[in-house]
Design an enzyme around this catalytic site. Structure first.
Site, PDB file in Angstrom:
ATOM      1  N   GLY A 208       0.828  -1.209   0.000  1.00 21.81           N
ATOM      2  CA  GLY A 208       0.000   0.000   0.000  1.00 21.81           C
ATOM      3  C   GLY A 208       0.854   1.246   0.000  1.00 21.81           C
ATOM      4  O   GLY A 208       2.071   1.176  -0.207  1.00 21.81           O
ATOM      5  N   ASN A 209       0.235   2.379   0.227  1.00 22.52           N
ATOM      6  CA  ASN A 209       1.001   3.629   0.299  1.00 22.52           C
ATOM      7  C   ASN A 209       0.354   4.564   1.317  1.00 22.52           C
ATOM      8  O   ASN A 209      -0.686   4.247   1.895  1.00 22.52           O
ATOM      9  CB  ASN A 209       1.110   4.276  -1.086  1.00 22.52           C
ATOM     10  CG  ASN A 209      -0.246   4.629  -1.660  1.00 22.52           C
ATOM     11  OD1 ASN A 209      -0.956   5.472  -1.121  1.00 22.52           O
ATOM     12  ND2 ASN A 209      -0.620   3.982  -2.755  1.00 22.52           N
ATOM     13  N   ARG A 210       0.971   5.713   1.534  1.00 22.72           N
ATOM     14  CA  ARG A 210       0.581   6.585   2.640  1.00 22.72           C
ATOM     15  C   ARG A 210      -0.590   7.505   2.335  1.00 22.72           C
ATOM     16  O   ARG A 210      -0.964   8.317   3.177  1.00 22.72           O
ATOM     17  CB  ARG A 210       1.785   7.453   3.048  1.00 22.72           C
ATOM     18  CG  ARG A 210       2.875   6.674   3.755  1.00 22.72           C
ATOM     19  CD  ARG A 210       4.103   7.548   3.933  1.00 22.72           C
ATOM     20  NE  ARG A 210       3.804   8.778   4.642  1.00 22.72           N
ATOM     21  CZ  ARG A 210       4.604   9.842   4.662  1.00 22.72           C
ATOM     22  NH1 ARG A 210       5.721   9.826   3.989  1.00 22.72           N
ATOM     23  NH2 ARG A 210       4.260  10.919   5.329  1.00 22.72           N
ATOM     24  N   SER A 211      -1.187   7.415   1.160  1.00 22.18           N
ATOM     25  CA  SER A 211      -2.267   8.354   0.837  1.00 22.18           C
ATOM     26  C   SER A 211      -3.448   8.191   1.798  1.00 22.18           C
ATOM     27  O   SER A 211      -3.911   7.083   2.053  1.00 22.18           O
ATOM     28  CB  SER A 211      -2.740   8.105  -0.592  1.00 22.18           C
ATOM     29  OG  SER A 211      -3.900   8.874  -0.839  1.00 22.18           O
ATOM     30  N   ALA A 276      -3.580   7.818  -5.218  1.00 19.73           N
ATOM     31  CA  ALA A 276      -2.204   7.337  -5.294  1.00 19.73           C
ATOM     32  C   ALA A 276      -2.289   5.889  -5.776  1.00 19.73           C
ATOM     33  O   ALA A 276      -2.540   4.974  -4.989  1.00 19.73           O
ATOM     34  CB  ALA A 276      -1.540   7.429  -3.928  1.00 19.73           C
TER      35      ALA A 276
END
Ligand code: CTP
Length: 403
Positions: A208-211, A276
Site C-alpha cells: 500500500g502507500n501513505r495516501s 495514489a
C-alpha cells in the site's frame, strides 16, 4: 486574530449535532457565539451551548438590550454558519424576516453565510424550499447540498444534515476564501479518484502507500457543493465518511480503480486523478497466507500496473477536462516543479497539481500547497491552506475550461 463565528441553530432533530460542530469550531481556534432559535432549545438546552462556547446564549432581541446584540453580533462576525437550517429558517432568511436574534443577525451580517440544511426529503424538494434556496444562493449565501441517508424515523433520502466535520471544513474554507463555493459546476458531471490502492500479496497482506485520500475527498466535496453531479472512486482512505451529495464507489486495487474510472468517465465533463495508484503489484496472489517457515522469505516479484491517467487521456471524450496529481521531491536533475512539468507532458492531461512533498503538506495532513500547471503553459501557485482550498482552485481552472 481569532475568527468570530456565529453558529445559528434552528429547531430540527439534527440540532443535537450542532453541539459537535460547536466543539470542532472552538477546538480549531474559532470564537463561537451560538444563536439558537426558540425551537432549537426544545432539542438542545442553552446550557450545552453556553458550556461548549463559553459565551451567553439568547434567542430574542430583548436580552442585553444596551449592547444592541441584534445589530452588533452580525456586524462583527467573520462567518455565520446555520446548522441545522430547517425549511422554516431558510424561508425566514430568504424573506428577510427578523423575528428573533438569529434572523436579525443574518440581516446585519456582511460576512460569508453557510447554511447546512436538514429536513425531510419532501420539504427539501418542495418548490417553496427550492425557491428559497435559489434566492439565498442568488444573494451569495452558500446553501449546502444536504446528505442522503437516514432521516428521523425510518425514512431515508436527501435532507440529512452533512456531518459536522464536513460543515466545519467548509466553514474553514469560507474563512480562507469567501468566494470558494460558486455554483459554477451545476449541470456538469465530474469524477474524482482518491486514496491509495492496495495490491494484495496473500489473503491478509498487501502493498500500500501513505495516501489518506483527503485531497480527493475534498475535491469531491467542493465539486458537489459547487453544484456538480459527483462520483468519487475511493481506494483505501482514512476514516472520512462519505461527503454529502457525492456518489461513492469503493475500490481496492489499481485494476479495480481503473475499471471504476473507465465506467464513471463515460459522459463525464471532468476527471480528476487524485488517487495514489500503486505503480506495481505482486505478480501472483498467494491463495493461502504466506507462512513463516524458518527459511529466508522468497522475494516478491512485481509487475507494472496500468497507468490509469494515461489511459483516461487516451480515451478522452470531446471537451472532457482531465486533471492529474504529482507529489514530487527535488533531486539533482531538478526541483519538484521541473519534474511536474515533465510529468504533465508525459501524461497528456490538461492540468497537473504538483505538490512538493514534505514541510507539513500533501501526505496524511490536513493542509496542502503546490502549483497548478496547465497544458496551455499556465502556472499558478496554490497557496498553503486546507485541502478544500486547493480543491476550490482546481475547480476554478476546470470550470474555466468547461465554459
Ligand atoms: N497514476 C495513474 N496510474 C498509475 C500511476 C499514477 O493514474 N498507475 C496517476 C496518479 O493518480 C496521478 C498521476 O498519475 O494523477 C501521477 O502519479 P505519480 O505517481 O506521481 O506518477 P507516476 O507515473 O507513477 O510517476 P513516478 O512515480 O515515476 O514519478
Amino acid at each position: 486574530m481569532t475568527p468570530r463565528v456565529l453558529l445559528g441553530v434552528a429547531g430540527g432533530i439534527a440540532a443535537y449535532k450542532s453541539a459537535e460542530l460547536l466543539r470542532r469550531l472552538t477546538e480549531t481556534g474559532h470564537s463561537v457565539r451560538v444563536l439558537p432559535t426558540a425551537s432549537a432549545l426544545e432539542f438542545v438546552g442553552a446550557a450545552t451551548f453556553e458550556a461548549l462556547s463559553g459565551q451567553p446564549v439568547h434567542t430574542d432581541v430583548f436580552t442585553d438590550v444596551p449592547s444592541v446584540p441584534h445589530v452588533r453580533l452580525g456586524q462583527q462576525a467573520d462567518l455565520v454558519v446555520v446548522a441545522p437550517a430547517t425549511a422554516d429558517l431558510l424561508a425566514r432568511a430568504a424573506h428577510g424576516r427578523a423575528d428573533d436574534l438569529l434572523t436579525a443577525s443574518l440581516l446585519t451580517a456582511r460576512c460569508p453565510v453557510l447554511y447546512a440544511p436538514a429536513m425531510h426529503t419532501e420539504m427539501w424538494e418542495h418548490p417553496a424550499t427550492r425557491d428559497n434556496v435559489a434566492l439565498l444562493r442568488s444573494r451569495g449565501a452558500v446553501v449546502m447540498e444536504p446528505a442522503s441517508g437516514r432521516l428521523t424515523g425510518a425514512d431515508t433520502g436527501p435532507g440529512r444534515l452533512p456531518e459536522p466535520v464536513e460543515i466545519a471544513g467548509l466553514a474553514r474554507l469560507l474563512l480562507e476564501r469567501p468566494d470558494a463555493l460558486p455554483r459554477d459546476l451545476e449541470g456538469h458531471r465530474v469524477v474524482v479518484s482518491a486514496g491509495g490502492t492496495r495490491e494484495a500479496m496473500d489473503p491478509v497482506r498487501f502493498l500500500g502507500n501513505r495516501s489518506s485520500g483527503r485531497q480527493g475527498w475534498a475535491l469531491a466535496q467542493v465539486a458537489a457543493q459547487r453544484g456538480a453531479d459527483v462520483t468519487l472512486v475511493a481506494a483505501h482512505t482514512a476514516d472520512l465518511g462519505d461527503p454529502a451529495a457525492v456518489h461513492v464507489v469503493r475500490v481496492g486495487s489499481a485494476r479495480e480503480l481503473r475499471d471504476a474510472m473507465h465506467t464513471a468517465a463515460k459522459g463525464a465533463d471532468a476527471l480528476v486523478m487524485a488517487a495514489a495508484v500503486a505503480d506495481f503489484r505482486p505478480v501472483s496472489l498467494a491463495e493461502h497466507k504466506i507462512k513463516k517457515d524458518g527459511a529466508e522469505p522468497a522475494p516478491v516479484r512485481l509487475t507494472t500496473n496500468p497507468d490509469v491517467l494515461v489511459e483516461l487521456v487516451a480515451a478522452r471524450e470531446p471537451g472532457q477536462v482531465i486533471v492529474g496529481f504529482a507529489a514530487e521531491t527535488g533531486d539533482d536533475r531538478g526541483d519538484a516543479l521541473h519534474h511536474g512539468r515533465a510529468k504533465l507532458a508525459r501524461k497528456g492531461c490538461d492540468l497537473l497539481v504538483v505538490n512538493a512533498v514534505g514541510d507539513g503538506v500533501a501526505f496524511e495532513v490536513a493542509d496542502n500547497a503546490g502549483w497548478l500547471l496547465g497544458a496551455d503553459g499556465t502556472e499558478t501557485t496554490l497557496e498553503h491552506g486546507s485541502k478544500a482550498l486547493l480543491a476550490s482552485r482546481v475547480w476554478d481552472a476546470v470550470a474555466a475550461r468547461l465554459r
